[in-house]
Design a protein around this motif. Structure first.
Motif, PDB file in Angstrom:
ATOM      1  N   ILE A 125       0.835  -1.206   0.000  1.00  0.00           N
ATOM      2  CA  ILE A 125       0.000   0.000   0.000  1.00  0.00           C
ATOM      3  C   ILE A 125       0.870   1.256   0.000  1.00  0.00           C
ATOM      4  CG2 ILE A 125      -1.637   1.373   1.356  1.00  0.00           C
ATOM      5  CD1 ILE A 125      -2.818  -1.305   2.362  1.00  0.00           C
ATOM      6  N   GLN A 126       1.789   1.345   0.969  1.00  0.00           N
ATOM      7  CA  GLN A 126       2.570   2.583   1.098  1.00  0.00           C
ATOM      8  C   GLN A 126       3.597   2.724  -0.023  1.00  0.00           C
ATOM      9  OE1 GLN A 126       5.899   3.118   2.032  1.00  0.00           O
ATOM     10  NE2 GLN A 126       6.568   1.046   2.490  1.00  0.00           N
ATOM     11  N   LEU A 129       1.744   3.710  -3.320  1.00  0.00           N
ATOM     12  CA  LEU A 129       1.467   5.148  -3.321  1.00  0.00           C
ATOM     13  C   LEU A 129       2.745   5.949  -3.520  1.00  0.00           C
ATOM     14  CD1 LEU A 129      -1.048   5.398  -0.329  1.00  0.00           C
ATOM     15  CD2 LEU A 129      -1.590   5.641  -2.751  1.00  0.00           C
ATOM     16  N   GLY A 132       4.036   5.995  -7.130  1.00  0.00           N
ATOM     17  CA  GLY A 132       3.256   6.934  -7.941  1.00  0.00           C
ATOM     18  C   GLY A 132       3.662   8.372  -7.675  1.00  0.00           C
ATOM     19  N   LEU A 133       3.955   8.677  -6.401  1.00  0.00           N
ATOM     20  CA  LEU A 133       4.372  10.035  -6.042  1.00  0.00           C
ATOM     21  C   LEU A 133       5.738  10.384  -6.614  1.00  0.00           C
ATOM     22  CD1 LEU A 133       3.268  10.251  -2.303  1.00  0.00           C
ATOM     23  CD2 LEU A 133       2.198  11.333  -4.263  1.00  0.00           C
ATOM     24  N   PHE A 469      -1.870   6.303 -11.035  1.00  0.00           N
ATOM     25  CA  PHE A 469      -1.967   7.142  -9.840  1.00  0.00           C
ATOM     26  C   PHE A 469      -1.390   8.524 -10.109  1.00  0.00           C
ATOM     27  CE2 PHE A 469      -0.240   8.797  -5.836  1.00  0.00           C
ATOM     28  CZ  PHE A 469      -1.378   8.791  -5.053  1.00  0.00           C
ATOM     29  N   GLY A 473      -3.160  12.251 -10.118  1.00  0.00           N
ATOM     30  CA  GLY A 473      -2.634  12.930  -8.927  1.00  0.00           C
ATOM     31  C   GLY A 473      -3.259  14.268  -8.646  1.00  0.00           C
ATOM     32  N   LEU A 479       0.515  16.627  -2.729  1.00  0.00           N
ATOM     33  CA  LEU A 479       1.163  15.343  -2.974  1.00  0.00           C
ATOM     34  C   LEU A 479       2.672  15.401  -2.757  1.00  0.00           C
ATOM     35  CD1 LEU A 479      -0.585  13.758  -6.066  1.00  0.00           C
ATOM     36  CD2 LEU A 479      -0.399  12.835  -3.780  1.00  0.00           C
ATOM     37  N   ILE A 486       3.690   9.661   4.170  1.00  0.00           N
ATOM     38  CA  ILE A 486       3.129   8.328   3.915  1.00  0.00           C
ATOM     39  C   ILE A 486       4.008   7.260   4.553  1.00  0.00           C
ATOM     40  CG2 ILE A 486       2.786   6.597   2.103  1.00  0.00           C
ATOM     41  CD1 ILE A 486       1.604   8.764   0.352  1.00  0.00           C
TER      42      ILE A 486
END
Length: 592
Positions: A125-126, A129, A132-133, A469, A473, A479, A486
């Motif tokens: 999960i982390q 994310l 994508g960031l 993602f 965004g 973000l 995160i």
């Protein structure tokens, strides 16, 4: 950008991708594809670990952070060398002894399948994310300043990373990291000396530091115990230590880098190399930002560095107010340039003129006030606008003041950093999905070729997820600031699981699982309540996971079988209620 910049940018990126793909193609077994056949030398391990952490956000945001707030951000990394020592002494020997492909395999041997799965899913999960960031953050900044299409940039960065990561696996990631770190550090060093060359001839480096110090840019240590302060020596040593311990010790994107080492000693030397060089590297990048600040004492800077916000306000009813602030800033800049030259002249004669010193500080304070008024106007135009323009400062300087050719090199630095961290993320996501999820859901003997193909398929899948993602965004706020946040939300809990696994034999599987689950839910609530600075979430998450699991184990040991069942049901009910509350909260937040 000039044709020479385009040539340098294109050739650099294509060389890295082609070299990584061709040099490492043909991996036929899982050990070679995921662990690089355990043939990685220590210095490559060290560079790969550094490149994994050094995302494009590091080289975009860090100089801007120093431009606004000075060198204090370096405290964030003070706990990292200590964490490297602990990992070298405890984590690495155990991982190598058990011959694991992922860090989470160890948890099944120590606890059970559900504990392994919980840690793996939290990581997916982390890191999903986060990957994508790492694509989106540089893309949004570059597209804003260069006028390039945002989605096209997201797809371009993601596609380049997918090509060589799918082709060569861990070996491709490690090999390309060497080229990427060379490009990154060469570009930053060249930029540093060009900034110094651009400063007035009579201004020595020592006097440049004097000007920075007069404006509180050289305050490295902050001993404040205020929990709301984000960067102090205490948050760096405590929160930074736990964050680094979890990130480098339990995050598969880093663990996979040193699991590929030739031996325990080679892996340990690679991490020690990172521990010795990371703080100086971050200090140097911050110092570049400080020198950019000194540069702008003698040159005019925009009122707001984010062009998207500037364009929006120039189309609004607040245009005249904003233009008035710009006029005032030009007057302040002209006076500041004059005073700076006079002050430098005094410094050149070894005399610190207090009157000029105080005047310079007053002018910079006035400039800050004008920028704050500009941010307030921007918020009136768009309440959801990101008014923090720190991430745009360094790139504005690159595009507007650096010579031809070097602009292309610095953009190659940013793209290389984005690719290096994204490649490590995709490689780790694919390995974890393949080994910890797919292989568990579909047990039985599988040929190496089948597992390699599945890992490649998962690399493609996570690459597409990261691109998707990144392309969506814009639906989310802030973000660029979320990468470390995160990590802090999730890392503490995972670290708590591993610390129990390594050091506290008293705690068994069920207590650890439910304790960690409850701890993760509590951390999410604490973060949303904004009780403490995000760095303390790492300490709190680890402490909660250990404390709750210890308490549950004690209750289990003293309970009868019937009471044991009741306790398990209570834990399950609490988890379900908290999960439902958190999901409901986020749904309401999205549609609010």
């Amino acid at each position: 950008m000039q044709p020479l910049d385009w040539i340098i940018l294109t050739v650099t990126l294509l060389f890295i991708v082609a070299y990584g793909a061709l040099k490492t193609k043909g991996s036929q077994n899982v050990e070679e594809y995921i662990l690089g056949s355990n043939q990685t030398p220590w210095w490559t391990v060290g560079l790969s670990v550094m490149a994994t952490q050094a995302s494009a956000i590091t080289f975009l945001s860090t100089p801007g952070q120093a431009y606004h707030d000075g060198l204090g951000f370096v405290q964030f990394y003070f706990g990292l060398p200590l964490a490297m020592v602990v990992i070298c002494l405890t984590f690495i020997p155990i991982y190598h002894k058990l011959k694991v492909y992922t860090a989470y395999e160890f948890l099944e041997q120590r606890f059970d399948v559900k504990s392994r799965s919980l840690a793996a899913i939290i990581f997916l999960i982390q890191r999903g994310l986060g990957t994508g960031l790492t694509i989106y953050a540089p893309a949004i900044i570059l597209s804003s300043l260069l006028g390039w299409n945002l989605n096209a940039m997201n797809i371009a960065i993601g596609a380049l990373v997918i090509i060589y990561t799918m082709t060569g696996g861990t070996r491709a990631v490690n090999v390309t990291h060497k080229q990427q770190m060379f490009v990154i550090m060469s570009g930053m060093i060249i930029t540093f000396f060009i900034i110094l060359d651009y400063l007035p001839d009579e201004l020595s480096f020592n006097n440049a530091l004097h000007i920075a110090g007069a404006n509180d840019k050289l305050n490295i240590l902050d001993f404040s115990v205020d929990p709301d302060k984000r960067y102090t020596i205490w948050t760096g040593l405590a929160g930074g230590f736990f964050l680094a311990l979890s990130y480098f010790g339990t995050d598969q994107s880093q663990v996979q880098r040193y699991l590929s080492g030739k031996s325990i000693k080679e892996s340990q030397m690679g991490l020690i190399m990172n521990g010795l060089l990371k703080v100086p590297m971050q200090f140097f990048i911050l110092l570049i930002g400080v020198m950019v600040f000194v540069f702008f004492q003698f040159h005019s800077a925009p009122l707001h560095f984010n062009p998207n916000n500037t364009n929006s306000i120039n189309k609004s009813v607040y245009k005249k107010d904003y233009n008035a602030l710009e006029t005032q800033l030009k007057e302040v800049a002209a006076e500041k340039e004059e005073i700076s030259h006079l002050y430098v002249g005094q410094l050149h004669q070894d005399y610190d003129n207090k009157e000029l010193h105080n005047r310079l500080v007053s002018l910079n304070s006035r400039e800050k006030d004008l920028r704050e008024q500009a941010r307030q106007l921007i918020e009136k135009v768009d309440k959801g606008a990101e008014t923090n323009d720190k991430d745009y400062v360094f790139l504005y300087f690159i595009l507007n003041f650096l010579p031809k050719g070097l602009v292309g090199l610095l953009l190659a630095v940013i793209f290389s950093a984005a690719m290096s961290s994204s490649a490590s993320g995709l490689n780790a996501l694919a390995s974890t999905t393949s080994i910890d999820i797919y292989k568990r859901l579909y047990p039985g003997e599988k040929e190496d070729k089948h597992m390699v193909n599945m890992t490649k398929l998962f690399t493609l899948f996570w690459g597409l997820v990261a691109i998707l993602f990144a392309c969506f965004g814009t639906l989310f706020e802030n973000l660029i600031q979320l990468v470390n946040i995160i990590g802090s939300i999730f890392y503490g809990t995972v670290l708590g699981i591993f610390l129990v696994a390594f050091y506290i034999k008293y705690i068994k599987a069920d207590a650890m699982f439910w304790g960690a689950f409850l701890a993760q839910l509590i951390i999410i609530v604490v973060y949303e309540s904004d009780i403490v600075s995000f760095l303390w979430l790492n300490v709190l998450g680890a402490a909660l996971a250990i404390g709750l699991s210890f308490l549950l184990q004690a209750m289990y040991n003293s309970a009868s079988k019937d009471l044991y069942k009741v306790i398990s049901r209570v834990c399950l009910s609490l988890v379900c209620l908290m999960s439902a509350a958190i999901i409901t909260y986020y749904i309401m937040k999205i549609f609010a």
